[in-house]
Design a protein around this motif. Structure first.
Motif, short mmCIF file in Angstrom:
data_model
loop_
_atom_site.label_atom_id
_atom_site.label_comp_id
_atom_site.label_asym_id
_atom_site.label_seq_id
_atom_site.Cartn_x
_atom_site.Cartn_y
_atom_site.Cartn_z
N ILE A 276 0.91 -1.14 -0.15
CA ILE A 276 -0.06 -0.02 -0.13
C ILE A 276 1.14 1.67 -0.19
O ILE A 276 0.75 2.10 -0.58
CB ILE A 276 -1.10 0.31 1.19
N THR A 277 1.85 1.31 0.41
CA THR A 277 2.35 2.33 0.47
C THR A 277 3.87 2.03 1.63
O THR A 277 4.25 0.84 2.43
CB THR A 277 2.34 3.64 1.87
N SER A 278 5.19 2.79 1.32
CA SER A 278 6.70 2.26 1.47
C SER A 278 6.84 3.74 2.51
O SER A 278 6.69 4.64 2.10
CB SER A 278 7.24 2.17 1.48
N ILE A 279 7.08 4.10 3.73
CA ILE A 279 7.34 5.44 4.53
C ILE A 279 8.66 5.74 5.51
O ILE A 279 9.07 4.79 5.94
CB ILE A 279 6.07 5.83 5.92
N ASP A 280 8.93 6.47 4.49
CA ASP A 280 10.11 7.06 5.54
C ASP A 280 9.79 7.96 6.73
O ASP A 280 9.34 8.83 6.43
CB ASP A 280 10.90 8.07 4.35
N ALA A 281 10.36 7.18 7.68
CA ALA A 281 9.89 7.69 9.08
C ALA A 281 10.59 8.52 9.57
O ALA A 281 10.94 9.35 10.78
CB ALA A 281 9.57 6.71 9.65
N THR A 282 12.29 8.55 8.70
CA THR A 282 13.28 9.38 9.38
C THR A 282 13.12 10.96 9.38
O THR A 282 13.36 11.84 10.09
CB THR A 282 15.15 8.65 8.48
N LYS A 283 12.39 10.68 7.99
CA LYS A 283 12.48 12.66 7.51
C LYS A 283 10.83 13.54 8.13
O LYS A 283 11.06 14.58 8.39
CB LYS A 283 12.10 12.10 6.14
N ARG A 284 10.04 12.45 8.77
CA ARG A 284 9.06 13.14 9.75
C ARG A 284 8.30 12.32 10.47
O ARG A 284 8.64 11.16 10.95
CB ARG A 284 7.64 13.12 8.76
N LYS A 285 7.68 12.67 11.40
CA LYS A 285 7.18 11.74 12.15
C LYS A 285 5.45 10.63 11.82
O LYS A 285 5.21 11.46 11.68
CB LYS A 285 6.51 12.75 14.17
N VAL A 286 5.68 9.67 12.19
CA VAL A 286 4.76 8.91 12.16
C VAL A 286 2.83 8.74 13.25
O VAL A 286 3.92 8.39 13.79
CB VAL A 286 4.67 7.69 11.12
N GLU A 287 2.55 9.15 12.56
CA GLU A 287 1.00 8.96 13.65
C GLU A 287 0.79 7.72 13.43
O GLU A 287 0.45 6.64 12.49
CB GLU A 287 0.31 9.73 13.24
#
Lengths: 508, 390
Positions: free
Chosen positions: A224-235
């Protein structure tokens, strides 16, 4: 040679089981030296993907390409993938309890001098490995004598000793207490510094957010998606939205106008001695449950919560018990699960595969198993009644399966849990003891279990919920008991409770 | 065609034993120039299967609950000898002797069950000890004359007699034809009834053409068997006894709470215990049933031989265990059907019978039986594995 940015690229992976498309064009890229979390509901395809990566499903049984360190790989077995530096640690640990830690670490790749094992070298090497994972325990200890948290680390040590480059952890924290979880996550961070890449499957979104560099979400066999968590805070909410494809506003459904009645169950000065361990495991416990109430029992792993539940539910472990047990104000002696069920008390186990369900049988076999009497017409089981009863729970609990004739072992964790709960409910209990009711199941199924619990107490049932997840304890309970080392260290009304207060009592 | 492949693969475990049986029948018919398939031999094959099938029925229950019983061979020989001694030396009426021996079997089963379920000794150890002890007791009981001849007419009728024929039409026993016809009609009726019930509940059923083919196949088998038997002396009393035993235990396993408890204990003993099932009692009852059926088997064998001998029951445990595995019992427990074990027993006894007709010595026969036992379990494990992977 300069290493590529990605240590692993899984390209357009597809895998079909008869009648089911488990994976459908999944792309999955892992950067060198990162911690990559893989999340998704049960049945989303996470485990299948990892089984393909580790060679459980050999090359040729799926479509797509696996590229490791810029070279295409064709793993034909787990051995092949291990040689390439991939190690997978499954939810069910693969340790031999009767062997020592150092024997376990080098099991299968023993250090040899000629034809014989070099035990001295083995112990020295084991100590080095243990140092890397910060386990300060004598490697000559038997695995059965250490806690599940340490066992998990020993598994990681085993992988390290094989010179692993890419470590895959399948729900490593599912069975761990908060303290052990934190410890494990800390160690993963350190391994990252040592250059080990890590893929972690987890349902605990909080820890995912705290540790992940990248979060990949799978749903229905697709990326579905791949989120780069080093760049921003994920909720958390954001991840859940991707996982279920819709937003769940409040994961703990609220009950309206909670009113509970008289005390329906009580323990007084309840003490249990475990002859197999040779020590007292429950000390002088006082505990009560009101009609229509959800009582949470919090505590760390090994606090004695499951032991307390089992000592109430027919004492199958044969503890030597002192103290009194009251059901609706009448003193009782529940010497077997059968008698407990007769008193309308039922226990739904934390280990649905181990001692909850008969996995090789179908849904309609399992649901009525604890109360077959209800289906008897004369000497024989009435097939009509049986099908009706099973169908009733099948629909009410929204169990997802082909039919009630589907074998339970082939269901997803969440649906197995629902069958396990249905089996308890079929005994028409007044008091339902749920031990870790949402362990290892996904957000959607969790929400459904919570909704079912609320519906049950509304009908006047009482529930004891043992849980290691504090948000769940806080979100669901009316009152919370906290245990530590076999003692009740406190009881608190849910509206006054906070995670801090509970942790304080749990570590008392 | 693809559908057929899927169905075959799904049910290979069930069809495997029929394939084995067919292969054995064809093979021995060729090797013995047709003697194997003669009405007389088929009739005696059925009677020889009787005492093994009764054991395999009990063994099915024992294997489902994850246990094993190695003692049934010599116990059946020993209890047969007890029956002979009671009738011949003490002039006890046959009926009473039979009841005493059945009760003795039940008591031994109770004793075994308590040792296994309450004391916690593995069944393997208990029944191995039993096997050795009963061998000794059998030798002791038959020591005086070597073989005890049984002259009681009623007793000997059980293993050698046939139901009254009510005359013959064209060489076929009338009663056997009538019973066969009724049996076939009832079989078809119940198959259709079960299929309709399943459909009503939206369960998976075989597609109609396959269902008809399956029924036609089984009906043809029953018809052929009935005609062959009717050509000889008709249905034997052993056949009747085995039919009753298999029917009773099929109903117990499928339709009663005790049957469910057996499958639950075999499938997952811990889960069974937490479901309020008294696991120890289930194990004890299972061994009481096993040893009672062993007594029945001993009676059938002594009656058929019209004597009790020091070698009675030798190797029966192997035939019964192999029969149960061939018939679909899982080595891991939790799975098994009495009807399957009946077919499995027929496979094993056909093998023995065919080899006897060929004049093979017992030494080579034991080797072949041992190999077949291992092959049956290998087949079981491989088919289950391929099903698990999907």
């Amino acid at each position: 040679m300069k290493d590529a940015e990605y240590i692993l690229e899984m390209d357009n992976i597809g895998k079909t089981f008869p009648g089911v498309k488990a994976l459908d064009g999944v792309n999955f890229k892992v950067k060198r030296g990162e911690i990559h979390c893989l999340v998704g509901e049960n049945g989303a395809g996470k485990s299948t993907l990892m089984k393909i990566l580790s060679g459980v499903y050999p090359s040729g049984t799926f479509t797509g390409r696996i590229i490791l360190n810029s070279t295409e790989q064709h793993f034909r077995s787990i051995e092949d993938s291990e040689k390439a530096g991939i190690a997978i640690i499954h939810q069910e640990l693969a340790l031999i309890p009767e062997l020592t830690i150092y024997e376990n670490i080098f099991l299968g790749h023993e250090i040899k001098k000629g034809p014989f094992i070099d035990w001295n070298e083995t112990i020295i090497k084991a100590k080095e490995v243990l140092k890397r994972i910060r386990v300060n325990i004598n490697p000559e200890t038997k695995v059965k004598d250490v806690g599940v948290g340490v066992q998990q680390l020993v598994e990681i040590g085993k992988a390290l000793s094989k010179d692993v480059k890419l470590l895959i952890l399948d729900e490593p924290t599912a069975a761990l207490s908060e303290v052990d979880c934190d410890n494990l996550l800390q160690i993963l961070r350190e391994l990252k510094k040592q250059g080990i890449t890590c893929i972690m499957i987890s349902h605990k979104l909080k820890e995912v957010i705290s540790i992940a560099d990248t979060i990949t979400v799978l749903r229905d066999g697709k990326t579905i998606t791949s989120i780069d968590a080093t760049k921003r805070k994920v909720e958390e909410k954001e991840i859940i939205k991707y996982m279920v494809g819709r937003e769940i506003e409040d994961i703990y459904p609220k009950r309206e106008g909670v009113k509970y009645g008289d005390v329906c169950f009580e323990l007084k000065n309840w003490t249990a001695f475990d002859p197999s361990k040779g020590r007292e495991i429950l000390h002088n416990i006082n505990f009560k449950v009101h009609k229509g109430e959800i009582v949470g029992i919090a505590g760390l792993m090994g606090a004695g919560r499951t032991e307390m539940a089992l000592s109430i539910f027919g004492n199958t472990k044969h503890y030597i018990i002192k103290g009194e047990l009251y059901v609706n104000g009448v003193k009782k002696h529940l010497s077997s699960p059968e008698k407990a069920i007769k008193e309308k008390i039922v226990y739904v186990t934390e280990d649905r595969k181990g001692n909850g369900l008969v996995l090789i049988q179908d849904i309609k076999f399992n649901i009525p198993l604890s109360n077959l009497k209800q289906l008897l017409k004369g000497l024989f089981i009435d097939q009509h009644e049986e099908v009706n009863a099973a169908n009733k729970f099948f629909n009410e609990l929204n169990i997802k399966a082909r039919s009630i004739e589907q074998v339970v072992g082939t269901l997803s964790g969440g649906n197995q849990q629902k069958v396990s709960v249905a089996k308890g409910l079929f005994t028409l209990p007044d008091l339902l003891i749920l031990d870790e009711p949402t362990r290892g199941i996904d957000v959607g199924a969790k929400f459904e279990i919570y909704t079912i619990m609320n519906e049950l107490v509304k009908r006047g049932m009482s529930i004891i919920m043992i849980s290691s997840e504090l948000p769940e304890i806080l979100g669901m309970s009316d009152r919370i008991y906290v245990m530590s080392n076999g003692t009740m260290t406190g009881v608190i009304d849910a509206k006054d409770a906070t995670e801090e207060k509970i942790m304080e009592m749990a570590t008392a | 065609m693809k559908e057929l492949g899927v169905i075959l693969r799904k049910n290979i475990r069930d069809y495997g034993m029929f394939i084995a049986l067919a292969v054995i029948f064809v093979l021995f018919t060729i090797l013995t120039n047709g003697t194997f398939i003669s009405p007389y031999n088929i009739s005696s094959l059925i009677n020889q299967t009787g005492y093994i099938a009764v054991l395999a029925t009990g063994m099915t229950l024992v294997i489902i609950v994850r246990q094993i019983d190695l003692s049934v061979g010599f116990l059946s020989g020993f209890l047969g000898a007890i029956a002979a001694i009671l009738m011949m030396n003490y002039h006890v009426p046959a009926i009473l002797a039979i009841l005493i021996v059945l009760a003795l079997g039940a008591v031994i089963g109770l004793f075994f069950g308590v040792l296994i379920a309450k004391v916690g000794i593995p069944a393997f150890v208990v029944t191995l000890a039993g096997m050795i002890s009963f061998h000794g007791l059998l030798l002791f009981a038959t020591q005086a004359g070597g073989t005890i001849n049984i002259t009681d007419k009623f007793f000997n009728e059980i293993g050698n007699g046939f139901i009254p024929s009510f005359g013959k039409i064209g060489g076929f026993a009338v009663s056997t034809l009538v019973i066969g016809l009724i049996g076939i009609v009832l079989f078809i009726y119940f198959q259709f009834k079960a299929r309709n019930t399943k459909k009503k509940y939206n369960f998976e059923v075989l597609p109609m053409p396959f269902f008809i083919a399956k029924i036609a196949f089984i009906v043809a088998l029953i018809a052929a068997l009935i005609l062959v038997l009717a050509m000889n002396n008709g249905i034997s009393w052993t056949f009747v006894i085995v039919f009753v035993v298999v029917s009773i235990f099929t109903v117990i396993l499928n339709k009663t709470a005790f049957g469910r408890h057996i499958y639950a204990v075999g499938g997952n003993p811990e889960a069974a215990e937490l479901s309020g099932i008294n696991v120890a009692n289930v194990l004890i009852y299972t061994f009481v049933i096993m040893e009672t059926l062993t007594a029945l088997s001993g009676i059938l064998f002594a009656s058929r031989m019209q004597s009790a001998s020091p070698t009675a029951g030798t190797g029966f445990e192997l035939l019964a265990i192999a029969g149960a595995f061939i018939g679909g019992c899982s080595a891991n427990g939790g799975v098994g059907k009495v009807t399957g074990s009946l077919i499995g027993s027929l496979v094993m006894v056909s093998l023995t019978n065919g080899m006897d007709l060929m004049g093979l010595g017992s030494s080579i026969q034991y080797v072949i039986q041992g190999i077949i036992l291992v092959l049956a379990v290998v087949f079981d494990i491989l088919t289950r594995r391929s099903q698990a992977v999907g």
